[in-house]
Motif scaffolding. Structure first.
Motif, PDB file in Angstrom:
ATOM      1  N   GLU A  70       0.808  -1.208   0.000  1.00 33.35           N
ATOM      2  CA  GLU A  70       0.000   0.000   0.000  1.00 33.35           C
ATOM      3  C   GLU A  70       0.849   1.271   0.000  1.00 33.35           C
ATOM      4  OE1 GLU A  70      -2.578  -0.290   3.324  1.00 33.35           O
ATOM      5  OE2 GLU A  70      -3.801  -1.913   2.466  1.00 33.35           O
ATOM      6  N   GLY A  71       2.118   1.153   0.359  1.00 25.52           N
ATOM      7  CA  GLY A  71       2.981   2.330   0.411  1.00 25.52           C
ATOM      8  C   GLY A  71       3.583   2.695  -0.921  1.00 25.52           C
ATOM      9  N   THR A  72       3.334   1.896  -1.943  1.00 23.51           N
ATOM     10  CA  THR A  72       3.891   2.162  -3.265  1.00 23.51           C
ATOM     11  C   THR A  72       2.767   2.501  -4.235  1.00 23.51           C
ATOM     12  OG1 THR A  72       5.703   0.618  -2.867  1.00 23.51           O
ATOM     13  CG2 THR A  72       5.258   1.226  -5.156  1.00 23.51           C
ATOM     14  N   SER A  73       2.962   3.606  -4.964  1.00 28.25           N
ATOM     15  CA  SER A  73       1.951   4.005  -5.945  1.00 28.25           C
ATOM     16  C   SER A  73       2.288   3.414  -7.306  1.00 28.25           C
ATOM     17  CB  SER A  73       1.877   5.536  -6.039  1.00 28.25           C
ATOM     18  OG  SER A  73       3.123   6.067  -6.463  1.00 28.25           O
ATOM     19  N   GLY A  74       1.258   3.202  -8.105  1.00 22.04           N
ATOM     20  CA  GLY A  74       1.452   2.702  -9.445  1.00 22.04           C
ATOM     21  C   GLY A  74       1.510   1.190  -9.559  1.00 22.04           C
TER      22      GLY A  74
END
Length: 343
Positions: free
Chosen positions: A215-219
């Protein structure tokens, strides 16, 4: 030697009966596939489940596979039963035994249909318009043979399946049984171990979830398909020790009594009792049966059971019909019907 053995067995049975009120820890509703302990067939049910030492032919595949070898020498046996069980449940089972070399090969299957019900949700408590069903099923292959003229052994390998809506669980189990004609006043002793097998674990589409593994990484993919791992549940392992003996014999009539001590991994030790009065009139045989199940267990909904049977020689085949009636205190009653064929 017989008397010494019988004394020891009597002490074991007496100890089991006295221990029944205390019993093991009650673990009701902690196993999967409880339908395996219902008791299959009108004969065994009407005798209060005190059937381990009495079951023969295809009927025995569900109680003590060693009993299937008692028809060794005949061409085969067929057993069909229908249970009009509680709450409109339908339980059906069938078994077949055929001679195979020095023994008997058996095939058995049983199914419990819970019927269908409406799908309800929090937002649609009156129903979504869809329905769902639930069912249980088992299929077994057995082999039994006489090891001596008085001692029989049998085993069953079976697959067990439970399903509800889009979820299901499958397990594998084995049954083993022995039966001994003691030669002492018609006394028969028997023991069986049933449902020794794997755990049952539910799986299916309703256990699937879509998650974001980081969840801490976008894309990244926020909808990774995953599946909840359900807890595994033991099968209802059961051990039975039974005895059967005639107490009256005269002019084609016989009164036989039976007793079983049973211990399962989800209930207390219990004792089952039964009696059967039979009359053999040549080509026709009549039987009246009664049983008292869970003799030393309190707070059960039903102890008593009743039934009867008729068998006759029809065109060289032994055809039999059996019925059982179980009057429950709070749940109504249940009726069972059997058909038996020996050829």
């Amino acid at each position: 030697m017989h008397r010494s053995l019988l004394r020891r067995i009597a002490l074991v049975v007496a100890a089991a009966a006295l221990a029944a009120p205390a019993g093991a820890q009650d673990r009701v509703a902690t196993t999967a596939a409880p339908f395996l302990t219902l008791g299959t067939g009108a004969r065994g049910q009407s005798l209060g489940h005190a059937y381990t030492a009495t079951a023969t032919g295809a009927d025995a595949l569900f109680w003590n596979p060693a009993g299937a070898a008692r028809t060794y020498g005949s061409n085969g046996t067929v057993f069909l039963t229908q249970h009009e069980w509680l709450a409109d449940l339908r339980y059906n089972a069938a078994g077949v035994t055929l001679p195979a070399g020095a023994g008997v090969l058996g095939i058995s299957l049983a199914s419990l249909d819970y019927g269908r019900d409406e799908v309800r949700t929090e937002r649609q408590p009156e129903g979504t318009g869809d329905t769902f069903g639930a069912s249980d099923f088992s299929f077994g292959v057995s082999y039994a043979r006489p090891l001596t003229e008085a001692f029989y052994f049998g085993g069953t390998a079976k697959v067990v399946r439970q399903s509800i809506w889009d979820m299901s669980a499958t397990g594998f189990a084995a049954d083993f049984g022995i039966s001994l004609d003691t030669g002492f006043n018609g006394l028969t002793l028997a023991a069986s171990i049933q449902n020794f097998g794997t755990k049952m674990r539910m799986s299916g589409i309703n256990a699937q979830r879509y998650i974001d593994v980081d969840e801490g990484t976008s894309g990244n993919n926020e909808n990774v398909t995953s599946e909840l791992q359900m807890e595994g549940w033991d099968l209802p392992l059961s051990f039975r020790f039974g005895a059967s003996a005639p107490i009256v014999r005269m002019a084609g009539a016989e009164l036989r009594v039976m007793a079983d001590a049973q211990q399962t991994n989800d209930n207390v030790l219990n004792t089952d009792l039964g009696g059967m009065l039979s009359y053999d009139a040549g080509p026709v045989r009549l039987e009246a049966r009664a049983g008292y199940r869970d003799a030393f267990v309190e707070d059960v909904d039903n102890h008593l059971s009743f039934g009867g049977g008729l068998s006759a020689d029809v065109a060289g085949y032994d055809l039999g019909v059996d019925v059982a009636y179980l009057p429950f205190d709070r749940l109504g009653s249940a009726t069972l019907f059997d058909l038996r064929l020996e050829f």
